[in-house]
Design a protein around this motif. Structure first.
Motif, PDB file in Angstrom:
ATOM      1  N   ILE A   3       1.075  -1.056   0.042  1.00 35.56           N
ATOM      2  CA  ILE A   3       0.045   0.189   0.005  1.00 35.56           C
ATOM      3  C   ILE A   3       0.836   1.063  -0.077  1.00 35.56           C
ATOM      4  O   ILE A   3       1.798   1.438   0.769  1.00 35.56           O
ATOM      5  CB  ILE A   3      -0.768   0.101   1.156  1.00 35.56           C
ATOM      6  CG1 ILE A   3      -1.755  -1.390   1.415  1.00 35.56           C
ATOM      7  CG2 ILE A   3      -1.895   1.352   1.092  1.00 35.56           C
ATOM      8  CD1 ILE A   3      -2.625  -1.215   2.420  1.00 35.56           C
ATOM      9  N   GLU A   4       0.742   2.175  -0.991  1.00 35.88           N
ATOM     10  CA  GLU A   4       1.424   3.413  -1.092  1.00 35.88           C
ATOM     11  C   GLU A   4       0.221   4.386  -0.626  1.00 35.88           C
ATOM     12  O   GLU A   4      -0.779   4.507  -0.779  1.00 35.88           O
ATOM     13  CB  GLU A   4       1.583   3.957  -2.377  1.00 35.88           C
ATOM     14  CG  GLU A   4       2.070   5.206  -2.621  1.00 35.88           C
ATOM     15  CD  GLU A   4       2.486   5.547  -4.074  1.00 35.88           C
ATOM     16  OE1 GLU A   4       2.753   6.688  -4.115  1.00 35.88           O
ATOM     17  OE2 GLU A   4       2.126   4.918  -4.871  1.00 35.88           O
ATOM     18  N   VAL A   5       1.047   5.209   0.360  1.00 36.96           N
ATOM     19  CA  VAL A   5       0.152   6.467   0.874  1.00 36.96           C
ATOM     20  C   VAL A   5       0.327   7.715   0.313  1.00 36.96           C
ATOM     21  O   VAL A   5       1.647   8.183   0.295  1.00 36.96           O
ATOM     22  CB  VAL A   5       0.432   6.451   2.396  1.00 36.96           C
ATOM     23  CG1 VAL A   5      -0.497   7.470   3.144  1.00 36.96           C
ATOM     24  CG2 VAL A   5       0.121   5.079   3.339  1.00 36.96           C
ATOM     25  N   GLY A  32      -7.424   2.350  -5.871  1.00 34.56           N
ATOM     26  CA  GLY A  32      -7.210   3.123  -4.731  1.00 34.56           C
ATOM     27  C   GLY A  32      -8.450   3.346  -3.873  1.00 34.56           C
ATOM     28  O   GLY A  32      -9.440   3.109  -4.426  1.00 34.56           O
ATOM     29  N   SER A  33      -7.993   3.917  -2.873  1.00 38.11           N
ATOM     30  CA  SER A  33      -9.380   4.108  -1.842  1.00 38.11           C
ATOM     31  C   SER A  33      -8.994   5.412  -0.914  1.00 38.11           C
ATOM     32  O   SER A  33      -7.705   5.625  -0.751  1.00 38.11           O
ATOM     33  CB  SER A  33      -9.681   3.035  -0.799  1.00 38.11           C
ATOM     34  OG  SER A  33      -8.547   2.784   0.039  1.00 38.11           O
ATOM     35  N   ALA A  35      -8.914   6.995   2.221  1.00 36.46           N
ATOM     36  CA  ALA A  35      -8.611   6.792   3.525  1.00 36.46           C
ATOM     37  C   ALA A  35      -9.035   7.884   4.675  1.00 36.46           C
ATOM     38  O   ALA A  35      -9.515   7.637   5.730  1.00 36.46           O
ATOM     39  CB  ALA A  35      -6.984   6.575   4.072  1.00 36.46           C
ATOM     40  N   ILE A 106      -6.064  11.940   2.309  1.00 36.74           N
ATOM     41  CA  ILE A 106      -4.871  10.617   2.340  1.00 36.74           C
ATOM     42  C   ILE A 106      -5.830   9.653   1.480  1.00 36.74           C
ATOM     43  O   ILE A 106      -6.776   9.296   1.669  1.00 36.74           O
ATOM     44  CB  ILE A 106      -5.020  10.185   3.911  1.00 36.74           C
ATOM     45  CG1 ILE A 106      -4.280  11.499   4.487  1.00 36.74           C
ATOM     46  CG2 ILE A 106      -4.034   9.221   3.956  1.00 36.74           C
ATOM     47  CD1 ILE A 106      -4.107  11.014   6.032  1.00 36.74           C
ATOM     48  N   HIS A 108      -5.134   5.845  -0.440  1.00 37.72           N
ATOM     49  CA  HIS A 108      -4.391   4.526  -0.648  1.00 37.72           C
ATOM     50  C   HIS A 108      -4.107   3.807  -1.748  1.00 37.72           C
ATOM     51  O   HIS A 108      -5.228   4.042  -2.273  1.00 37.72           O
ATOM     52  CB  HIS A 108      -4.739   3.625   0.673  1.00 37.72           C
ATOM     53  CG  HIS A 108      -4.610   3.704   1.999  1.00 37.72           C
ATOM     54  ND1 HIS A 108      -5.349   3.031   3.029  1.00 37.72           N
ATOM     55  CD2 HIS A 108      -3.816   4.596   2.692  1.00 37.72           C
ATOM     56  CE1 HIS A 108      -4.814   3.528   4.265  1.00 37.72           C
ATOM     57  NE2 HIS A 108      -4.055   4.374   3.895  1.00 37.72           N
ATOM     58  N   SER A 109      -3.024   3.392  -2.412  1.00 44.09           N
ATOM     59  CA  SER A 109      -2.936   3.178  -3.732  1.00 44.09           C
ATOM     60  C   SER A 109      -2.544   1.587  -3.464  1.00 44.09           C
ATOM     61  O   SER A 109      -1.357   1.343  -3.001  1.00 44.09           O
ATOM     62  CB  SER A 109      -1.921   3.786  -4.415  1.00 44.09           C
ATOM     63  OG  SER A 109      -1.755   3.449  -5.834  1.00 44.09           O
ATOM     64  N   TYR A 110      -3.264   0.828  -4.155  1.00 43.14           N
ATOM     65  CA  TYR A 110      -2.735  -0.746  -3.984  1.00 43.14           C
ATOM     66  C   TYR A 110      -2.127  -1.215  -5.403  1.00 43.14           C
ATOM     67  O   TYR A 110      -2.723  -1.558  -6.256  1.00 43.14           O
ATOM     68  CB  TYR A 110      -4.273  -1.621  -3.658  1.00 43.14           C
ATOM     69  CG  TYR A 110      -4.790  -0.921  -2.360  1.00 43.14           C
ATOM     70  CD1 TYR A 110      -4.410  -1.032  -1.392  1.00 43.14           C
ATOM     71  CD2 TYR A 110      -6.011  -0.398  -3.060  1.00 43.14           C
ATOM     72  CE1 TYR A 110      -5.189  -0.537  -0.394  1.00 43.14           C
ATOM     73  CE2 TYR A 110      -7.000   0.382  -1.974  1.00 43.14           C
ATOM     74  CZ  TYR A 110      -6.459   0.107  -0.577  1.00 43.14           C
ATOM     75  OH  TYR A 110      -7.084   0.779   0.481  1.00 43.14           O
TER      76      TYR A 110
END
Length: 134
Positions: A3-5, A32-33, A35, A106, A108-110
């Protein structure tokens, strides 16, 4: 799962929906999502439940929550905001929702996944599909 933040501060006058699309493009997010998102908006544009009505308001709102799934082609995002009296408005985020002073975002990239959307005849909408990109 990796996970990249990604942390971004949006500023006064920026369109929240367009800014999300720009972040997805800039960081090449395939899956992504959201956060977290704290801040405020001065203009609100939502598609309400049932997708038949939109709500547009121009006043000071605090962002209560923002959540969504992010793909290259589409960002499916819902937002809730509260007005000066604490009344909460929420729905599907539309372009035209404008940041007031700030929004701290913020994401999150998966990297191991790819999100796409495909038409689902049973709902009449493009719905999320998830693939592993190993």
């Amino acid at each position: 799962m990796s996970i990249e933040v990604i942390v971004v501060r949006l500023t006064k006058g920026m369109d929240l929906k367009q800014s999300l699309a720009n972040v997805v493009e800039k960081h090449s997010i395939k899956a992504g999502s959201i956060a977290s998102c704290s801040g405020c908006v001065s203009e609100l544009k939502l598609r309400l439940a049932g997708a038949e009505n939109t709500l547009t308001k121009q006043e000071a709102f605090e962002i209560v929550s923002v959540m969504g799934t992010l793909t290259r082609e589409h960002q499916h995002v819902h937002i809730s905001v509260s007005d000066r009296e604490g009344h909460v408005w929420g729905g599907h985020l539309m372009e035209g929702t404008i940041i007031d002073t700030t929004a701290e975002l913020i994401i999150h990239s998966y990297s191991n996944l790819e999100f796409t959307r495909a038409m689902d005849d049973s709902t009449g909408y493009t719905e999320l599909e998830v693939q592993s990109s190993n």
